[in-house]
Design an enzyme around this catalytic site. Sequence first.
Site, PDB file in Angstrom:
ATOM      1  CB  CYS A 113      -0.981  -0.024   1.172  1.00 49.54           C
ATOM      2  SG  CYS A 113      -2.347   1.147   0.980  1.00 49.54           S
ATOM      3  CG  HIS A 216      -3.591  -3.360   3.119  1.00 46.17           C
ATOM      4  ND1 HIS A 216      -2.559  -3.025   3.961  1.00 46.17           N
ATOM      5  CD2 HIS A 216      -4.124  -2.189   2.680  1.00 46.17           C
ATOM      6  CE1 HIS A 216      -2.475  -1.713   4.059  1.00 46.17           C
ATOM      7  NE2 HIS A 216      -3.408  -1.181   3.284  1.00 46.17           N
ATOM      8  CD  GLU A 218      -1.614  -6.127   5.188  1.00 48.29           C
ATOM      9  OE1 GLU A 218      -2.079  -5.026   5.559  1.00 48.29           O
ATOM     10  OE2 GLU A 218      -1.126  -6.311   4.051  1.00 48.29           O
TER      11      GLU A 218
END
Length: 238
Positions: A113, A216, A218
């Site tokens: 990001c 993102h 993650e």
Amino acid sequence: MKKPLIGITADSEENGGGYSALPWYALRHNYAGVIVRAGGVPVILPHEPETVPDLLDRIDGLMITGGAFDVDPALFGASSRHETVTLKARRTAFELAITRGALERDMPVLGICGGEQLLAVALGGTLIQHIPDSVPDALAHEQPNPRTEAGHTVALTPGSLLARIAGQDTIPVNSAHHQAVEAVPWTLVVNAVAPDGVIEGIEDPSRRFCIGVQWHPEYSISPADDALFRAFVEAARS
């Protein structure tokens, strides 16, 4: 085999508030958790520029995270700053220093990001300061639904490292940004693009592993997200 040590940049609040009345660092659990699941050992990096050489001597890979702030437009040659731009000068100074140091050493780097945007600037790129004012008919890149869900899809560039890692041409992504990469030098590859034309990923094919993604991963909303972290940690192992 020894597990690679992955440095992860933290967010910070210099004026305190929330967690503490004094300045503090913060990092969401999932940034560290995905590194553990991918076979690495995460370590959180505080914003102390003088420690950069010592940190680079110890870590095997660098992950630059996102946050609710922006890269100073002056760093990519802009003559003005959009009213929506929020700066964290100390964090940006540290992240630029350690990113440039990692690139000089050809250390594996993954930008996420805002970290992708900083990586682009470190490599000579420029940024769109506010997507709604620059991209006609833009998607909702600040998606209204939870970050654990997809906001839109991105098309991966055939033949790019990211496409090879993902094993497919289109993947769902979550979206939480008002800025984006505008342009990069010819030496870099744009490896992901949103349906509205916004650049969502970049990579440097001349380096061992150097990828930035605008979403993102993650949050692990698709198998491609987890594959990206496995490839990153594996590159840091060598």
